[in-house]
Design an enzyme around this catalytic site. Structure first.
Site, PDB file in Angstrom:
ATOM      1  N   HIS A 100      -6.168   2.918  -3.882  1.00 25.26           N
ATOM      2  CA  HIS A 100      -6.089   3.215  -2.664  1.00 25.26           C
ATOM      3  C   HIS A 100      -6.273   4.776  -1.885  1.00 25.26           C
ATOM      4  O   HIS A 100      -5.901   5.120  -1.312  1.00 25.26           O
ATOM      5  CB  HIS A 100      -4.481   2.909  -2.069  1.00 25.26           C
ATOM      6  CG  HIS A 100      -4.465   2.730  -0.475  1.00 25.26           C
ATOM      7  ND1 HIS A 100      -5.426   1.974   0.319  1.00 25.26           N
ATOM      8  CD2 HIS A 100      -3.475   3.242  -0.012  1.00 25.26           C
ATOM      9  CE1 HIS A 100      -4.788   2.184   1.227  1.00 25.26           C
ATOM     10  NE2 HIS A 100      -3.666   2.791   1.475  1.00 25.26           N
ATOM     11  N   HIS A 107       3.755  -2.115   2.717  1.00 22.83           N
ATOM     12  CA  HIS A 107       3.793  -0.874   2.281  1.00 22.83           C
ATOM     13  C   HIS A 107       5.229  -0.561   1.617  1.00 22.83           C
ATOM     14  O   HIS A 107       6.297  -1.102   1.688  1.00 22.83           O
ATOM     15  CB  HIS A 107       3.413   0.227   3.553  1.00 22.83           C
ATOM     16  CG  HIS A 107       2.351   0.205   4.129  1.00 22.83           C
ATOM     17  ND1 HIS A 107       2.243  -0.911   5.442  1.00 22.83           N
ATOM     18  CD2 HIS A 107       1.437   0.545   4.287  1.00 22.83           C
ATOM     19  CE1 HIS A 107       1.127  -0.712   5.842  1.00 22.83           C
ATOM     20  NE2 HIS A 107       0.571   0.249   5.152  1.00 22.83           N
ATOM     21  N   HIS A 162      -5.244   9.311   0.363  1.00 18.93           N
ATOM     22  CA  HIS A 162      -5.294   8.664   1.620  1.00 18.93           C
ATOM     23  C   HIS A 162      -6.332   8.988   2.661  1.00 18.93           C
ATOM     24  O   HIS A 162      -5.849   9.015   3.724  1.00 18.93           O
ATOM     25  CB  HIS A 162      -3.932   8.467   1.988  1.00 18.93           C
ATOM     26  CG  HIS A 162      -3.603   7.156   2.774  1.00 18.93           C
ATOM     27  ND1 HIS A 162      -3.911   6.922   4.034  1.00 18.93           N
ATOM     28  CD2 HIS A 162      -3.067   5.855   2.552  1.00 18.93           C
ATOM     29  CE1 HIS A 162      -3.392   5.631   4.473  1.00 18.93           C
ATOM     30  NE2 HIS A 162      -3.058   5.156   3.382  1.00 18.93           N
ATOM     31  N   ASP A 192       0.798  -1.189  -0.010  1.00 21.59           N
ATOM     32  CA  ASP A 192      -0.002  -0.089   0.070  1.00 21.59           C
ATOM     33  C   ASP A 192       0.824   1.195  -0.035  1.00 21.59           C
ATOM     34  O   ASP A 192       2.031   1.264   0.338  1.00 21.59           O
ATOM     35  CB  ASP A 192      -0.860  -0.020   1.285  1.00 21.59           C
ATOM     36  CG  ASP A 192      -2.014  -0.851   1.226  1.00 21.59           C
ATOM     37  OD1 ASP A 192      -2.052  -1.838   0.508  1.00 21.59           O
ATOM     38  OD2 ASP A 192      -2.995  -0.966   2.115  1.00 21.59           O
TER      39      ASP A 192
HETATM   40 ZN   LIG Z   1      -2.537   3.102   3.147  1.00 17.10          ZN
END
Ligand SMILES: [Zn+2]
Length: 221
Positions: A84, A178, A88, A33
């Protein structure tokens, strides 16, 4: 986090478009992510290539526009390029107009680079509700959360990240990692994570294969 897990498990039971993990088979998906970033992601792409492993990237739309070449590289190397949100954002807190913008702008930023629109969304922080699901409804669209958090966003050493996967992995796991400037240990841990999974007999596949679902919308005829 345990509270989140127990709440989300109950939630997912009633919301079929939200996915936590794959079927009970000897396969898992590695998901990354918050990228693309210029520090961790190039290292991660190199490791994935060396190991011959496919991963799924949930990109932040505003960053996609800043690092188009990394998005293109990920796609060209066989990885999934997924949504995503644009900034954010905590999606359940947004108005319906803001929500649409977060999702559409990211789809458009991705489409400009790879020519396809993702149908898999991971809402930031795993936060979802009926309004988010309504905004992301449509053919093949799913919200994909995760079932194993490596905690790479909080751990400052690679060993405990590796151990979180080695000790807890189950069939069908969707593994959360991530790629950001702050998660340098992710790349350090990744080779051992991949080797450990393969030694245990897991296949490492994209989310489309794990969930037997498309990753992108069908082109309009
Ligand atoms: Zn995230």
């Amino acid at each position: 986090m345990l509270q989140w897990r127990s709440n989300i498990k109950q939630y997912v039971r009633k919301h079929p478009s939200v996915v936590l993990n794959g079927p009970d088979r000897k396969a898992v998906a590695l998901t990354f992510d918050d990228g693309p970033d210029s520090e961790t992601m190039p290292q991660v792409l190199k490791i994935l290539k060396d190991k011959g492993v496919t991963a799924s990237f949930f990109f932040v739309g505003s960053r996609v526009a800043q690092q188009p070449e990394l998005v293109k590289q990920a796609y060209d190397e066989g990885h999934l390029v997924l949504n995503h949100s644009y900034t954010h954002a905590e999606l359940p807190k947004l108005s319906s107009g803001q929500l649409r913008e977060e999702l559409d702008k990211t789809d458009e930023a991705i489409e400009r680079i790879i020519g396809r629109r993702p149908v898999l969304l991971r809402p930031p922080y795993g936060e979802t509700n009926a309004a988010v699901e309504q905004a992301w409804s449509g053919e093949d669209r799913k919200l994909v959360l995760w079932s194993l958090d490596t905690l790479d966003w909080s751990l400052k050493e690679s060993k405990p990240i590796e151990k979180n996967v080695a000790d807890y992995v189950r069939n069908g796991e969707i593994i959360l990692m991530h790629t950001t400037e702050e998660t340098g240990e992710t790349a350090a841990a990744l080779p051992a994570i991949i080797d450990g999974l393969l030694e245990k007999g897991f296949r490492i596949v994209g989310l489309d294969e794990l969930l037997d679902t498309p990753a992108y919308s069908q082109p309009i005829e």
